[in-house]
Scaffold this active site. Structure first.
Site, PDB file in Angstrom:
ATOM      1  N   CYS A  91       4.815   8.776  -8.181  1.00 37.20           N
ATOM      2  CA  CYS A  91       3.844   7.904  -7.517  1.00 37.20           C
ATOM      3  C   CYS A  91       2.523   7.886  -8.276  1.00 37.20           C
ATOM      4  CB  CYS A  91       3.614   8.382  -6.082  1.00 37.20           C
ATOM      5  SG  CYS A  91       2.325   7.451  -5.213  1.00 37.20           S
ATOM      6  N   HIS A 100       2.800   5.119  -1.020  1.00 40.21           N
ATOM      7  CA  HIS A 100       1.641   5.972  -0.740  1.00 40.21           C
ATOM      8  C   HIS A 100       0.659   5.212   0.151  1.00 40.21           C
ATOM      9  CE1 HIS A 100      -0.825   9.509  -2.121  1.00 40.21           C
ATOM     10  NE2 HIS A 100      -1.729   8.774  -1.495  1.00 40.21           N
ATOM     11  N   HIS A 120       1.061  11.872   0.242  1.00 42.53           N
ATOM     12  CA  HIS A 120       1.993  10.777  -0.009  1.00 42.53           C
ATOM     13  C   HIS A 120       2.792  10.405   1.236  1.00 42.53           C
ATOM     14  CE1 HIS A 120       4.737   8.322  -2.525  1.00 42.53           C
ATOM     15  NE2 HIS A 120       5.693   8.784  -1.730  1.00 42.53           N
ATOM     16  N   CYS A 154      -0.647   9.449  -6.140  1.00 43.66           N
ATOM     17  CA  CYS A 154      -0.773  10.864  -5.806  1.00 43.66           C
ATOM     18  C   CYS A 154      -1.736  11.533  -6.777  1.00 43.66           C
ATOM     19  CB  CYS A 154       0.591  11.553  -5.873  1.00 43.66           C
ATOM     20  SG  CYS A 154       1.680  11.157  -4.491  1.00 43.66           S
ATOM     21  N   ASN A 179      -1.178  -3.550   3.224  1.00 47.18           N
ATOM     22  CA  ASN A 179       0.215  -3.935   3.442  1.00 47.18           C
ATOM     23  C   ASN A 179       1.004  -2.652   3.661  1.00 47.18           C
ATOM     24  OD1 ASN A 179      -0.444  -6.609   2.807  1.00 47.18           O
ATOM     25  ND2 ASN A 179       0.013  -6.314   0.653  1.00 47.18           N
ATOM     26  N   HIS A 214      -2.139   3.311   1.219  1.00 46.58           N
ATOM     27  CA  HIS A 214      -3.228   2.693   0.466  1.00 46.58           C
ATOM     28  C   HIS A 214      -3.430   1.258   0.929  1.00 46.58           C
ATOM     29  CE1 HIS A 214       0.136   0.817  -1.633  1.00 46.58           C
ATOM     30  NE2 HIS A 214      -0.715  -0.016  -2.218  1.00 46.58           N
ATOM     31  N   GLN A 233      -5.888  -2.503  -0.335  1.00 48.70           N
ATOM     32  CA  GLN A 233      -6.453  -3.181  -1.495  1.00 48.70           C
ATOM     33  C   GLN A 233      -7.707  -3.949  -1.093  1.00 48.70           C
ATOM     34  OE1 GLN A 233      -3.519  -5.054  -4.270  1.00 48.70           O
ATOM     35  NE2 GLN A 233      -2.042  -4.609  -2.643  1.00 48.70           N
TER      36      GLN A 233
END
Length: 355
Positions: free
Chosen positions: A70, A183, A132, A73, A172, A185, A187
């Protein structure tokens, strides 16, 4: 909160947001990376009065890597990721595969009536946690507050860029939505134009001359009560009467503000408890992590800021266990949504979830 700015090996900016003021962020990116790609191009559609971004370099972006590869991470002694530190609270960095960028390249000519410009702007990744296997719904209210501070910081800074007209923070979640990294997250897109959906909202608000349209809709929903999911002193979460998605929730602050930086300290503190409850109720509907998109609607940078009303829309394409809502002919071709779930039923089901 401590804010630390550094750069990755290819020159992209990375910013740590830490709860502790004594956090030390001196790890360096040891990778050998190619230079970031130039900006995409945007093409104007004169029929729909919209800009479309063409970003062919994104075809090579990372797609569903195994957890031990990933890129979000923390780095380890044997593997370097996008985050050089061995651990972190919240991190924001420039996307390696941006849809919009300040790094302008050459433009190819395009025949026809289409105007072509550089896709100027910026795209950033926001990592909510170093864990994660976590999720936004698993964050503590204090971590949500730190994420909110990061969103406010980035909205203010990106809004100051000369080519940026609107800043969009979003998350998303779930392969059903189309995520390419598991992971936790989100944007941030800093667009070189005001988006079509925002322009449509503000056009409606401009025609509503007796008060503020968003405030009046919120007041009517709170008075009716049947579609309110959860609320506190500063925030209200509702299923809108015209929900387009099977499960769709809008979160409004009680006070009209244009964007995240305009929220007061009390409003920022109060956001986490309401939003976390909304996400946990979504996850509790069918007994598995609900796929969703969470989208912040902020005022444009330069126009109609008095008409706008900051709010967050969270919606899922999951209509039942094992069943997704797809955007088929009516939705994709005509933009006419057909919802299989009554909004009143959706709100009731969400309220009935045992937490």
């Amino acid at each position: 909160m401590k804010r630390t700015v550094t750069h990755l090996a290819d020159g992209r900016e990375l910013i740590y947001f830490d709860d502790r003021d004594d956090a030390v962020r001196d790890a360096r990116d040891r990778r050998e990376l190619p230079p970031p790609p130039p900006a995409s191009e945007i093409r104007y559609d004169p029929i729909l009065d919209e800009w479309v971004a063409i970003a062919a370099h994104r075809q090579t972006r990372t797609f569903l890597p195994p957890s031990d590869e990933c890129p979000l991470c923390p780095s380890t002694p044997t593997r370097s990721s996008e985050i050089p530190a061995a651990d972190y609270d919240v991190v924001v960095f420039e996307n390696r595969f941006p849809s919009f960028s300040h790094r302008a390249g050459d433009l190819e000519s395009v025949s026809g009536l289409t105007e072509v410009r550089h896709g100027c702007g910026r795209c950033e990744v926001v990592c909510f946690t170093s864990d994660h296997n976590s999720s936004f719904a698993s964050l503590t209210p204090s971590r949500v507050r730190l994420v909110l501070e990061a969103w406010a910081d980035r909205t203010a800074e990106l809004s100051a860029l000369p080519d940026v007209e609107q800043v969009f923070c979003f998350e998303n979640r779930g392969e059903a939505i189309g995520v390419t990294l598991h992971h936790p997250h989100g944007q941030i897109y800093a667009y070189p134009f005001v988006t079509p959906r925002t322009r449509m909202m503000l056009s409606s608000a401009r025609r509503h001359t007796d008060g503020n349209l968003f405030a009046d809709v919120l007041a009517a929903e709170r008075a009716a009560g049947e579609r309110v999911v959860v609320e506190n002193e500063h925030w209200t979460a509702i299923v809108p009467a015209t929900a387009r998605w099977p499960y769709e929730i809008h979160l409004y602050p009680r006070r009209q503000v244009p964007d995240i930086p305009a929220l007061s300290s009390a409003e920022r503190d109060a956001f986490g408890p309401v939003y976390l409850e909304v996400l946990r109720r979504l996850d509790g509907l069918f007994g598995f992590p609900m796929p969703y998109i969470a989208a912040w609607y902020q005022a444009p940078v330069r126009v109609d800021r008095d008409l706008a009303y900051l709010h967050l829309q969270v919606f899922s394409s999951q209509r039942a266990p094992g069943k997704l809502k797809y955007l088929a002919g009516s939705e994709s071709a005509m933009g006419v949504f057909i919802n299989d779930v009554r909004p009143e039923q959706a709100a009731q089901r969400l309220r009935e979830v045992a937490l």
